[in-house]
Design an enzyme around this catalytic site. Sequence first.
Site, PDB file in Angstrom:
ATOM      1  N   ASP A  46      -4.859  17.139 -16.018  1.00  0.00           N
ATOM      2  CA  ASP A  46      -5.142  15.745 -16.362  1.00  0.00           C
ATOM      3  C   ASP A  46      -4.667  15.567 -17.800  1.00  0.00           C
ATOM      4  O   ASP A  46      -5.274  16.084 -18.741  1.00  0.00           O
ATOM      5  CB  ASP A  46      -6.648  15.484 -16.226  1.00  0.00           C
ATOM      6  N   TYR A  64     -14.090  15.594 -17.704  1.00  0.00           N
ATOM      7  CA  TYR A  64     -14.439  14.193 -17.488  1.00  0.00           C
ATOM      8  C   TYR A  64     -15.440  14.111 -16.326  1.00  0.00           C
ATOM      9  O   TYR A  64     -15.218  14.708 -15.262  1.00  0.00           O
ATOM     10  CB  TYR A  64     -13.168  13.385 -17.182  1.00  0.00           C
ATOM     11  N   LYS A 113      -5.802   4.237 -19.679  1.00  0.00           N
ATOM     12  CA  LYS A 113      -6.061   4.634 -21.074  1.00  0.00           C
ATOM     13  C   LYS A 113      -4.833   4.399 -21.949  1.00  0.00           C
ATOM     14  O   LYS A 113      -4.417   3.273 -22.107  1.00  0.00           O
ATOM     15  CB  LYS A 113      -6.540   6.079 -21.111  1.00  0.00           C
ATOM     16  N   ARG A 161       0.844  -1.213   0.000  1.00  0.00           N
ATOM     17  CA  ARG A 161       0.000   0.000   0.000  1.00  0.00           C
ATOM     18  C   ARG A 161       0.873   1.256   0.000  1.00  0.00           C
ATOM     19  O   ARG A 161       0.449   2.315  -0.451  1.00  0.00           O
ATOM     20  CB  ARG A 161      -0.965  -0.010   1.193  1.00  0.00           C
TER      21      ARG A 161
HETATM   22  C1  PLP Z   1      -9.667  12.304 -18.922  1.00  0.00           C
HETATM   23  C2  PLP Z   1      -9.888  11.267 -17.875  1.00  0.00           C
HETATM   24  N1  PLP Z   1      -9.347  11.440 -16.668  1.00  0.00           N
HETATM   25  C3  PLP Z   1      -9.515  10.552 -15.662  1.00  0.00           C
HETATM   26  C4  PLP Z   1     -10.270   9.410 -15.866  1.00  0.00           C
HETATM   27  C5  PLP Z   1     -10.462   8.452 -14.719  1.00  0.00           C
HETATM   28  O1  PLP Z   1      -9.665   7.345 -14.917  1.00  0.00           O
HETATM   29  P1  PLP Z   1      -9.961   5.919 -14.208  1.00  0.00           P
HETATM   30  O2  PLP Z   1     -11.184   5.368 -14.866  1.00  0.00           O
HETATM   31  O3  PLP Z   1      -8.701   5.162 -14.435  1.00  0.00           O
HETATM   32  O4  PLP Z   1     -10.216   6.224 -12.773  1.00  0.00           O
HETATM   33  C6  PLP Z   1     -10.853   9.177 -17.111  1.00  0.00           C
HETATM   34  C7  PLP Z   1     -11.666   7.974 -17.323  1.00  0.00           C
HETATM   35  O5  PLP Z   1     -12.342   7.832 -18.313  1.00  0.00           O
HETATM   36  C8  PLP Z   1     -10.657  10.127 -18.143  1.00  0.00           C
HETATM   37  O6  PLP Z   1     -11.213   9.970 -19.348  1.00  0.00           O
END
Ligand code: PLP
Length: 394
Positions: A181, A109, A206, A56
């Site tokens: 992000d 998102y 992703k 962890r």
């Molecule tokens: C731009 C973006 N940021 C963050 C996330 C969150 O990622 P996770 O599903 O791995 O938590 C996503 C998920 O689709 C995303 O498209």
Amino acid sequence: MPGFATRAIKAASRVPAAPQPPINVPIYQTSTFEVASALELAELLEFARAGHSYTRYSNPTHAALEVALAELEGAEACHLTASGMAAAHGLVLSYLRSGDEILIPRAVYGGMVGLARSVLARAGISARAVDTSDADAVLAAIGEQTRLVWLETISNPTTAMADIAAIAELAHRRGVAVAVDNTFASPYLCNPLAFGADAVIHSTTKYIGGHSDLTGGAILGSGERVAAAREIVINAGGNAAPLEAFLGLRGLKTLALRMDRHSANALAVAQALEGAPGVAAVRYPGLASHPQHALAQRTLRGGMAGGMLSLQLTGGRPAGERFLDLLGVAVHATSLGSVETLCSHPASSSHRQLGDAELAEAGLTPGTIRVSIGLEEAEDLVADLATAAAGAAS
Ligand SMILES: Cc1ncc(COP(=O)(O)O)c(C=O)c1O
């Protein structure tokens, strides 16, 4: 001589020496590590000495991906998490406390809206949506309580882009930090820290993973920032897993090749579908018609714009739903950044609670389809998506 069970446990716990380094980082599938003294364990738990105590907190497979991602993002440090949202949660809370405000993009998102509503609000932290494609609008929105501006390099799902350098300069003048992000661009297409951002997150689920087979996230920035976020991730239990880190390392090796192909395929699809029957508009930063096309050319590697595009269908909500039933090559599924082309209809899925006016606020139309262009043959994708768009409109 000890009994069988004792000998079996000892025998099966011997870690082999590996004088010839393996080509791939092993999956250290262990939750804990043997220490030589109480002091050693105490120091490991405080990150006051090199090594690992408990997964962890840290793990050698995690560490390998952390070092690799930090190098590729130009960051001092990195900490892996269980998901992109665990990364966002840890990073945001490392900046904010009760009474503070975060500015988030209007087109963001959906998970960030969920984080704001279900977690930040309970902690007395407010979130306000602004048009982050307009740097002056962000500056104007910064108030007394604002501590953090959250950006997406390329927004999910509208593909609106933020001018990270301009916003970072304006925000810093007001003592406000900027976190990005960078999931849609990946470290191959953009390094937000080089444009002045203070910290970055990725959903490694992703493009970094790239094969729809892992869930993970990463926080990147200065050593101090990452340590502050890491403390929250550790205490909230949002840690990564060794297998996921291994898959992230495997994905990273082909990231450049995949992003080149995602970008080339997406540009071919975007160009072919702009003005095609059933398509009102195509939003892709690689198209000259995109509002931030010049910014994309300036800030993304080689002007490549990645694999994400959105199609606005002429037939509204019903056309959006019909479109998904007509796909043959592309798959109707959420998520993105993988070898296969994935399509979703935000108005009936991620944004289903929103009416048409609220969708418009988020930069969406009822007939918007989010497309994550994969690595198939471009002509097969053009044919599949054009047929579905025309069929959905008729
Ligand atoms: C731009 C973006 N940021 C963050 C996330 C969150 O990622 P996770 O599903 O791995 O938590 C996503 C998920 O689709 C995303 O498209």
